[in-house]
Design a protein around this motif. Structure first.
Motif, mmCIF file in Angstrom:
data_model
loop_
_atom_site.group_PDB
_atom_site.id
_atom_site.type_symbol
_atom_site.label_atom_id
_atom_site.label_comp_id
_atom_site.label_asym_id
_atom_site.label_seq_id
_atom_site.Cartn_x
_atom_site.Cartn_y
_atom_site.Cartn_z
ATOM 1 N N ILE A 45 -9.955 6.664 -2.217
ATOM 2 C CA ILE A 45 -9.186 6.540 -3.247
ATOM 3 C C ILE A 45 -7.750 6.727 -3.661
ATOM 4 C CG2 ILE A 45 -9.005 5.209 -5.019
ATOM 5 C CD1 ILE A 45 -11.908 3.689 -3.974
ATOM 6 N N THR A 46 -6.842 7.382 -3.752
ATOM 7 C CA THR A 46 -6.389 8.127 -3.754
ATOM 8 C C THR A 46 -5.387 7.923 -6.033
ATOM 9 O OG1 THR A 46 -4.084 7.227 -3.152
ATOM 10 C CG2 THR A 46 -5.515 9.272 -1.588
ATOM 11 N N ASP A 47 -4.756 8.675 -5.943
ATOM 12 C CA ASP A 47 -3.874 7.947 -7.580
ATOM 13 C C ASP A 47 -2.638 6.895 -7.239
ATOM 14 O OD1 ASP A 47 -4.964 9.772 -8.676
ATOM 15 O OD2 ASP A 47 -3.554 11.362 -8.459
ATOM 16 N N TYR A 48 -2.119 6.700 -5.786
ATOM 17 C CA TYR A 48 -1.002 6.070 -5.524
ATOM 18 C C TYR A 48 -1.790 4.734 -5.303
ATOM 19 C CZ TYR A 48 2.719 9.069 -4.073
ATOM 20 O OH TYR A 48 3.199 10.041 -4.245
ATOM 21 N N ASP A 49 -3.188 4.698 -4.717
ATOM 22 C CA ASP A 49 -4.171 3.669 -4.178
ATOM 23 C C ASP A 49 -4.344 2.881 -5.474
ATOM 24 O OD1 ASP A 49 -4.084 3.834 -1.514
ATOM 25 O OD2 ASP A 49 -5.510 5.281 -1.553
ATOM 26 N N GLU A 50 -4.817 3.800 -6.714
ATOM 27 C CA GLU A 50 -4.812 3.223 -8.043
ATOM 28 C C GLU A 50 -3.816 2.322 -9.044
ATOM 29 O OE1 GLU A 50 -7.045 5.841 -9.861
ATOM 30 O OE2 GLU A 50 -9.031 5.864 -8.989
ATOM 31 N N ALA A 51 -2.977 3.191 -8.384
ATOM 32 C CA ALA A 51 -1.870 2.654 -8.927
ATOM 33 C C ALA A 51 -1.036 1.727 -8.520
ATOM 34 C CB ALA A 51 -0.755 3.672 -9.449
ATOM 35 N N VAL A 52 -1.570 1.135 -7.305
ATOM 36 C CA VAL A 52 -1.122 -0.494 -6.375
ATOM 37 C C VAL A 52 -1.666 -1.101 -7.332
ATOM 38 C CG1 VAL A 52 -0.472 -1.683 -4.409
ATOM 39 C CG2 VAL A 52 0.391 0.979 -4.509
ATOM 40 N N GLY A 84 0.477 -1.444 0.312
ATOM 41 C CA GLY A 84 -0.199 -0.215 -0.492
ATOM 42 C C GLY A 84 0.918 0.981 -0.027
ATOM 43 N N ARG A 85 0.020 2.350 0.119
ATOM 44 C CA ARG A 85 1.108 3.469 -0.131
ATOM 45 C C ARG A 85 1.381 3.649 1.472
ATOM 46 N NH1 ARG A 85 -2.763 7.525 1.666
ATOM 47 N NH2 ARG A 85 -4.530 7.235 1.441
ATOM 48 N N PHE A 115 6.932 7.996 -5.334
ATOM 49 C CA PHE A 115 6.160 7.055 -5.858
ATOM 50 C C PHE A 115 6.616 5.671 -6.540
ATOM 51 C CE2 PHE A 115 2.632 5.973 -7.425
ATOM 52 C CZ PHE A 115 2.809 4.930 -8.886
ATOM 53 N N GLU A 116 8.006 6.309 -7.652
ATOM 54 C CA GLU A 116 7.829 5.121 -8.198
ATOM 55 C C GLU A 116 9.050 4.286 -7.231
ATOM 56 O OE1 GLU A 116 7.040 4.676 -12.059
ATOM 57 O OE2 GLU A 116 8.676 4.278 -11.216
ATOM 58 N N GLN A 117 9.807 4.279 -6.320
ATOM 59 C CA GLN A 117 10.713 3.621 -5.651
ATOM 60 C C GLN A 117 10.440 3.301 -4.598
ATOM 61 O OE1 GLN A 117 13.224 3.124 -6.890
ATOM 62 N NE2 GLN A 117 13.722 4.405 -8.396
ATOM 63 N N ALA A 118 9.305 3.783 -3.253
ATOM 64 C CA ALA A 118 8.633 3.811 -2.401
ATOM 65 C C ALA A 118 7.121 2.560 -2.847
ATOM 66 C CB ALA A 118 8.765 4.800 -1.112
ATOM 67 N N ILE A 119 6.548 2.876 -3.922
ATOM 68 C CA ILE A 119 5.394 1.611 -3.595
ATOM 69 C C ILE A 119 6.099 0.877 -4.964
ATOM 70 C CG2 ILE A 119 3.198 1.939 -4.943
ATOM 71 C CD1 ILE A 119 3.049 3.593 -2.181
ATOM 72 N N SER A 133 -16.219 2.762 4.568
ATOM 73 C CA SER A 133 -15.646 1.876 3.881
ATOM 74 C C SER A 133 -15.555 0.729 2.240
ATOM 75 C CB SER A 133 -14.906 0.578 4.792
ATOM 76 O OG SER A 133 -16.234 -0.121 4.763
ATOM 77 N N SER A 134 -17.034 1.222 1.775
ATOM 78 C CA SER A 134 -17.675 0.557 1.541
ATOM 79 C C SER A 134 -17.322 1.659 -0.345
ATOM 80 C CB SER A 134 -19.640 0.737 0.851
ATOM 81 O OG SER A 134 -20.204 2.167 1.393
ATOM 82 N N TYR A 135 -17.263 2.433 0.232
ATOM 83 C CA TYR A 135 -16.079 2.989 -1.135
ATOM 84 C C TYR A 135 -15.472 2.907 -2.089
ATOM 85 C CZ TYR A 135 -14.285 7.637 -3.256
ATOM 86 O OH TYR A 135 -13.160 8.252 -4.371
ATOM 87 N N PHE A 136 -14.727 1.274 -1.096
ATOM 88 C CA PHE A 136 -13.353 0.868 -2.027
ATOM 89 C C PHE A 136 -14.140 -0.268 -2.486
ATOM 90 C CE2 PHE A 136 -11.572 3.392 1.828
ATOM 91 C CZ PHE A 136 -10.570 3.806 1.295
ATOM 92 N N TYR A 137 -15.283 -0.398 -2.760
ATOM 93 C CA TYR A 137 -15.310 -1.253 -3.583
ATOM 94 C C TYR A 137 -15.463 -1.018 -5.172
ATOM 95 C CZ TYR A 137 -18.072 -4.006 -0.783
ATOM 96 O OH TYR A 137 -18.225 -4.985 0.570
ATOM 97 N N ALA A 138 -15.205 0.861 -5.329
ATOM 98 C CA ALA A 138 -14.373 1.391 -6.689
ATOM 99 C C ALA A 138 -13.577 0.998 -7.351
ATOM 100 C CB ALA A 138 -14.601 2.490 -6.580
#
Length: 436
Positions: free
Chosen positions: A96-103, A9-10, A68-72, A130-135
């Protein structure tokens, strides 16, 4: 065989807190394995009779310019490649952030089994959020609070059920001793395996996909018959440029868990460094037999006392555990190469040793009478009876009236006396004090 679960995760979603929660440790992870904080990655977890290793992928590659590149990406790629199951951690308070979508995209491409764990659901009011993360396109979410533990029971139930039941070996091979050759990158592991099994089989190959292909190599020459277990960093990785240490420890975790005896390879030109010590600690913590092999000895300028000094330095760093063989060898010239196998077989035999209860009591009770445990606040501790427990590692139970007052130094004294009488070289010994 060992299962590995990786938390990905991020940054700042609570990976380390969840890691502490699942491994049942209250102290900071910095103490998980002594050494630099970048190596705080490994712990064990037990649930419903199942045991698995947990890897925390957070907080590495701090000095990289592109966080972002390295840590994730780097960490997640390595973890995904090595793990059996992934816990993808997200934070309910940020959505949900851009980082989450990338992971999530990386996990999706890998095809590995992953659980989406929504962290920081500290109150019931937050469960609907938390149901928001079904996206993210998942069938099931696991809302938890790593800090107070709510929801982690359901997560662990599902996790244990999903753990692969690995039985890659035939029944005949299941009974054979398993030896793992571990060590940091470039210590000469590939060369030493090629020296053992002959040049016709070159193990240094790039891997495609999972690491579960041909984990074991059977060795049956010169009257020996055992399996060599796939080991840390033995194969070249095309994706790993940075984080070699993280990667090598992660591979060592798997190799150590799947073995009976570990052959720890040390590079003579670099000495016994922190990375070697950390892998040694892993071996000891997993209660496996150990043989330390100092490779590339032909490259060292030597005098009469070189081996003595080198050996003393290694034992000093691993104290109080000092009873294990150290062999100086060269995979290139094949000097003393088969002594390594002989010692590994001997350590395996030591690990299986059974000592009869009568022998133990006849020898140890007079020793204890002569050097009894120190009294505690005027109370005297009397050890009445000793027996060996049925376990994979030599374990001894000492029955006494006040077991809680026997401290570690006295346990070490008992262990040393047992080692002095019976040959348990290279094998960790467990001493338990029980109430009579």
């Amino acid at each position: 065989m060992g299962n590995i679960v990786a938390i990905v995760g991020r940054p700042n979603v609570g990976k380390s807190t969840l890691f502490n929660r699942l491994t049942g440790q209250r102290h900071a992870i910095v103490d998980e394995i002594s050494g630099v904080t970048r190596d705080r990655i490994y712990g064990k977890s037990h649930w419903n009779g199942a045991e698995f290793s947990i890897v925390d992928t957070g907080g590495f590659a701090i000095n990289s310019e592109d966080q972002f590149e390295q840590a994730i990406r780097e960490q997640v790629l390595i973890a995904i490649e090595e793990a059996d199951i992934l816990l993808f951690l997200v934070d309910v308070s940020t959505g949900i952030t851009d980082y989450d979508e990338a992971v999530a995209e990386i996990i999706r491409k890998s095809g590995k089994k992953a659980f989406v764990v929504v962290n920081k659901v500290d109150t019931h009011e937050r469960i609907p959020e938390s149901s928001y993360f079904y996206a993210l396109g998942v069938d099931q979410l696991y809302p938890v609070s790593a800090i107070n533990g709510s929801g982690t029971g359901d997560l662990l139930d599902a996790l244990v059920e999903a753990l692969p039941n690995k039985t890659d070996l035939s029944e005949e091979e299941e009974d054979l001793p398993k030896f793992a050759i571990v060590g940091r990158p470039n210590a000469g592991k590939s060369s030493i395996i090629n020296a053992f099994i002959g040049v016709d089989r070159n193990i240094v190959t790039p891997i495609s996909g999972t690491t579960r292909d041909s984990i074991h190599t059977r060795y049956n020459k010169f009257g020996h018959d055992f399996l060599l277990v796939d080991t840390a960093g033995i194969r070249k990785k095309n994706k790993v440029h940075e984080n070699l240490e993280f990667y090598s420890v992660m591979r060592a975790v798997r190799a150590i868990e799947n073995s009976d005896v570990c052959i720890l390879l040390v590079d003579a030109t670099r000495g016994f460094e922190g990375q070697d010590q950390k892998i040694f600690n892993l071996i000891e913590r997993n209660r496996k037999g150990v043989v330390v092999v100092v490779n590339k000895w032909d490259l060292i300028e030597k005098d009469t006392h070189s081996t003595k000094h080198f050996e003393a330095e290694i034992r000093e760093k691993t104290a109080p555990y000092v009873d294990y063989p150290i062999i100086f060898t060269s995979a290139l010239t094949k000097q003393r190469i088969f002594k390594v196998l002989e010692d590994a077989v001997a350590v395996y035999e030591n690990k299986k040793m059974r000592i009869s209860t009568s022998q133990l009591n006849d020898y140890m009770l007079p020793v204890i009478e002569h050097n009894p445990p120190p009294s505690h606040k005027g109370k005297y501790i009397k050890i009445k009876f000793i027996t060996q427990l049925p376990s994979t590692t030599p374990s001894f139970a000492f029955f006494c009236n006040l077991p809680q007052y026997v401290k570690d130094p006295y346990k070490r004294f008992l262990e040393n006396k047992i080692r002095k009488k019976w040959n348990l070289t290279g094998v960790p010994v467990n001493i338990f004090l029980r109430k009579k």
